[in-house]
Design an enzyme around this catalytic site. Sequence first.
Site, short mmCIF file in Angstrom:
data_model
loop_
_atom_site.label_atom_id
_atom_site.label_comp_id
_atom_site.label_asym_id
_atom_site.label_seq_id
_atom_site.Cartn_x
_atom_site.Cartn_y
_atom_site.Cartn_z
N GLY A 11 6.62 -18.70 25.02
CA GLY A 11 5.83 -17.55 25.49
C GLY A 11 6.35 -16.92 26.76
O GLY A 11 5.60 -16.23 27.46
N SER A 12 7.63 -17.09 27.06
CA SER A 12 8.14 -16.51 28.31
C SER A 12 8.10 -14.97 28.25
O SER A 12 7.91 -14.33 29.29
CB SER A 12 9.55 -17.01 28.61
OG SER A 12 10.47 -16.51 27.68
N ASN A 13 8.25 -14.41 27.07
CA ASN A 13 8.18 -12.94 26.99
C ASN A 13 6.75 -12.44 27.09
O ASN A 13 6.49 -11.41 27.71
CB ASN A 13 8.85 -12.45 25.70
CG ASN A 13 10.36 -12.51 25.84
OD1 ASN A 13 10.95 -11.66 26.49
ND2 ASN A 13 10.96 -13.54 25.28
N LYS A 65 7.16 -17.87 6.26
CA LYS A 65 6.67 -16.50 6.11
C LYS A 65 5.16 -16.48 6.25
O LYS A 65 4.50 -17.53 6.19
CB LYS A 65 7.10 -15.92 4.75
CG LYS A 65 6.54 -16.67 3.55
CD LYS A 65 6.98 -16.04 2.25
CE LYS A 65 6.42 -16.81 1.07
NZ LYS A 65 6.77 -16.24 -0.24
N MET A 92 8.00 -16.54 14.71
CA MET A 92 9.11 -16.93 13.85
C MET A 92 8.72 -16.97 12.36
O MET A 92 9.10 -17.89 11.64
CB MET A 92 9.66 -18.29 14.31
CG MET A 92 10.10 -18.29 15.77
SD MET A 92 11.24 -16.94 16.21
CE MET A 92 12.77 -17.66 15.64
N ARG A 93 8.02 -15.94 11.92
CA ARG A 93 7.66 -15.85 10.51
C ARG A 93 7.97 -14.46 9.99
O ARG A 93 7.77 -13.47 10.69
CB ARG A 93 6.15 -16.06 10.32
CG ARG A 93 5.80 -17.49 10.25
CD ARG A 93 4.31 -17.71 10.21
NE ARG A 93 4.11 -19.12 10.39
CZ ARG A 93 4.08 -20.00 9.39
NH1 ARG A 93 4.12 -19.61 8.14
NH2 ARG A 93 3.97 -21.28 9.64
N ASN A 109 9.06 -5.80 17.30
CA ASN A 109 9.63 -7.14 17.38
C ASN A 109 10.74 -7.18 18.42
O ASN A 109 11.47 -6.20 18.61
CB ASN A 109 10.22 -7.54 16.02
CG ASN A 109 10.83 -8.92 16.02
OD1 ASN A 109 10.21 -9.88 16.50
ND2 ASN A 109 12.05 -9.06 15.52
N HIS A 111 14.21 -9.11 19.45
CA HIS A 111 15.25 -9.94 18.82
C HIS A 111 16.38 -10.18 19.82
O HIS A 111 16.83 -9.23 20.47
CB HIS A 111 15.79 -9.25 17.57
CG HIS A 111 16.75 -10.12 16.81
ND1 HIS A 111 16.35 -11.13 15.98
CD2 HIS A 111 18.10 -10.15 16.82
CE1 HIS A 111 17.41 -11.74 15.49
NE2 HIS A 111 18.49 -11.17 15.98
#
Length: 192
Positions: A11-13, A65, A92-93, A109, A111
């Site tokens: 959760g750093s972002n 997913k 990560m899904r 998102n 990336h």
Amino acid sequence: MRIVILGSGRGSNAEAILQVQQAGKLGRGRVVQIFSDRPDAGILALGPRFGLPADFLDPSPFKTKLDGEGEQHYIAAITACKPDLIVLAGFMRVLKLPFVSRFEGKIINLHPSLLPSFPGLDAIGQAFRRGVKITGCTVHYVTLDVDGGPIIDQEPVRIEDDDTVESLAEKVHAAEHALLPSVIARLSEKPL
Ligand code: GAR
């Protein structure tokens, strides 16, 4: 602009977003909820720290997913938050049609590469092993094309000869922590 953050990791972002919000620099953006598909994810600890709800949401039955029952569960819980923007910060899904169409144009998102290079898992390791000299991070809209939606913004990171995969990861994460909140602040000033 009501923001829901989805994440699976430390959760750093999400923390970077919340710090920018606390500093009054997230434009009209306001994080209203964090959800994680992992009950043990570090991102959930941000809820009490920043005074907002942060909850595990059961993603079963699938592993990689969000589909079927789990997907319906997510759609219902997120709809109840009345989001204007859904931020995938290390979620990560893979998202499928019902979810993506329900929130069309509202999902972004993060990336850890300069897409379209190095989509998929371990993008930092992929770039390091390939020997490119510049990588970075990307924020893009989410479509059914995994890591292939329209790019909103990118930040480059140079790979030096003495970098290791760990030092590169640190630099990419630092770039992410600046890029993602700045994109959100900018989007919040535009009509959605
Ligand atoms: C970030 O590096 C993000 O780019 C990556 O997961 C990390 C989450 O870190 N996302 C992906 O790889 C998505 N395919 P965080 O939990 O510390 O924010």
